[in-house]
Design a protein around this motif. Sequence first.
Motif, PDB file in Angstrom:
ATOM      1  N   ASP A 164     -14.919  11.997   1.102  1.00 13.64           N
ATOM      2  CA  ASP A 164     -16.014  11.048   0.862  1.00 13.64           C
ATOM      3  C   ASP A 164     -15.705   9.682   1.475  1.00 13.64           C
ATOM      4  O   ASP A 164     -16.586   9.043   2.070  1.00 13.64           O
ATOM      5  N   LEU A 165     -14.465   9.224   1.316  1.00 14.10           N
ATOM      6  CA  LEU A 165     -14.059   7.939   1.896  1.00 14.10           C
ATOM      7  C   LEU A 165     -14.251   7.944   3.407  1.00 14.10           C
ATOM      8  O   LEU A 165     -14.854   7.014   3.977  1.00 14.10           O
ATOM      9  N   ALA A 170     -17.155   6.657   8.328  1.00 10.31           N
ATOM     10  CA  ALA A 170     -17.672   7.137   9.609  1.00 10.31           C
ATOM     11  C   ALA A 170     -19.142   6.770   9.785  1.00 10.31           C
ATOM     12  O   ALA A 170     -19.563   6.293  10.849  1.00 10.31           O
ATOM     13  N   ALA A 171     -19.939   7.005   8.747  1.00 10.33           N
ATOM     14  CA  ALA A 171     -21.374   6.714   8.850  1.00 10.33           C
ATOM     15  C   ALA A 171     -21.614   5.234   9.124  1.00 10.33           C
ATOM     16  O   ALA A 171     -22.481   4.870   9.940  1.00 10.33           O
ATOM     17  N   GLU A 172     -20.850   4.362   8.471  1.00  8.79           N
ATOM     18  CA  GLU A 172     -21.047   2.935   8.693  1.00  8.79           C
ATOM     19  C   GLU A 172     -20.531   2.491  10.054  1.00  8.79           C
ATOM     20  O   GLU A 172     -21.077   1.548  10.649  1.00  8.79           O
ATOM     21  N   GLU A 173     -19.484   3.142  10.558  1.00  9.09           N
ATOM     22  CA  GLU A 173     -19.029   2.819  11.914  1.00  9.09           C
ATOM     23  C   GLU A 173     -20.134   3.098  12.933  1.00  9.09           C
ATOM     24  O   GLU A 173     -20.299   2.349  13.902  1.00  9.09           O
ATOM     25  N   ILE A 174     -20.876   4.165  12.713  1.00 10.36           N
ATOM     26  CA  ILE A 174     -21.997   4.460  13.610  1.00 10.36           C
ATOM     27  C   ILE A 174     -23.093   3.413  13.440  1.00 10.36           C
ATOM     28  O   ILE A 174     -23.670   2.939  14.426  1.00 10.36           O
ATOM     29  N   ARG A 275     -27.485   8.363   9.197  1.00  8.85           N
ATOM     30  CA  ARG A 275     -28.543   8.195   8.196  1.00  8.85           C
ATOM     31  C   ARG A 275     -28.646   9.434   7.306  1.00  8.85           C
ATOM     32  O   ARG A 275     -28.832   9.311   6.089  1.00  8.85           O
ATOM     33  N   ALA A 276     -28.542  10.614   7.897  1.00 14.03           N
ATOM     34  CA  ALA A 276     -28.654  11.844   7.117  1.00 14.03           C
ATOM     35  C   ALA A 276     -27.541  11.926   6.080  1.00 14.03           C
ATOM     36  O   ALA A 276     -27.771  12.317   4.923  1.00 14.03           O
ATOM     37  N   TYR A 277     -26.319  11.545   6.482  1.00 16.36           N
ATOM     38  CA  TYR A 277     -25.209  11.594   5.523  1.00 16.36           C
ATOM     39  C   TYR A 277     -25.431  10.567   4.406  1.00 16.36           C
ATOM     40  O   TYR A 277     -25.306  10.902   3.211  1.00 16.36           O
ATOM     41  N   LEU A 278     -25.756   9.348   4.776  1.00 19.82           N
ATOM     42  CA  LEU A 278     -25.929   8.297   3.766  1.00 19.82           C
ATOM     43  C   LEU A 278     -27.101   8.602   2.833  1.00 19.82           C
ATOM     44  O   LEU A 278     -27.040   8.340   1.625  1.00 19.82           O
TER      45      LEU A 278
END
Length: 286
Positions: A164-165, A170-174, A275-278
């Motif tokens: 999860d971490l 990763a999502a925020e890096e994108i 976006r899909a992950y978040l």
Amino acid sequence: MSATAGAESSTKRPIPVRAMGFAFREAAVPRWWFFENPIPTHVSNALNLLFPDGERFFIRSVKHYMHVIEDDPELLARVRGFFGQEGRHGHEHERYNKLLQEQGYDLEPFLALYRRLAFDVLEKHVPPVLRLSATAALEHYTATMAENALKSDMLEHAHPLMRDLLRWHAAEEIEHKSVAYDVLQRVDPRWSVRAAGLAIGTASILAFWILGARELLRQEAAMGTELDVHRRAAAADPVLERERRHRAVMFRAAIADYLRADFHPDQKNDYELARAYLDGIGRLAG
């Protein structure tokens, strides 16, 4: 997509700052949280060690040029979101690093060396524009790794909380992958400056990542762990072998892509992946 078009499209995406508060102690994250093997675990841990001070370096490098972008409210807003996200990343990884210390690893000698060489020496002697350029290049690498983290099944072999971490990170890096690059384009768009930053960033992260991994594995051996047994197991694991080969190809492609004259981070549209992950964890809006 041209560099200009990429920069324009990226201004339409808000960059929320999310306070996550991962429960590292409560989740009882084991010492060998990745593949239940100290080799891949400590290769990953070594990168985690670099994040808190590295994220602060990224913030300082961009903040130095705030005066250059003060006439661009959209870029300023994205920069502030970038600062917030990088600050939260550093905070969470620092909390995890404290758990490593509680598990018996002495991080301070390595961290002291890292801070002295990277920030007391290199940062002070590298011109601000090259610090910004190195930041933009390293953000390209982190976005490349982030896409892989969200697409690959590798993290299915990690402890759930660490998965999860790393996926949140990763999502925020994108989400903010083009911010430092867009600031660099305002400050100095020359290809030579971009290439120099890539060289500095690549050499630095590889050197400190390798040193960190070696130090953690040295301490693991001192705890009585028979590393050769785990090295053989890691070498024989088909998932790890597939990932090793994939990463070699991935990073060569990332370097070639970054060195194209017309490169812009937004030419790879992986924002929907993030976006899909978040959205899936209920944190898309913040």
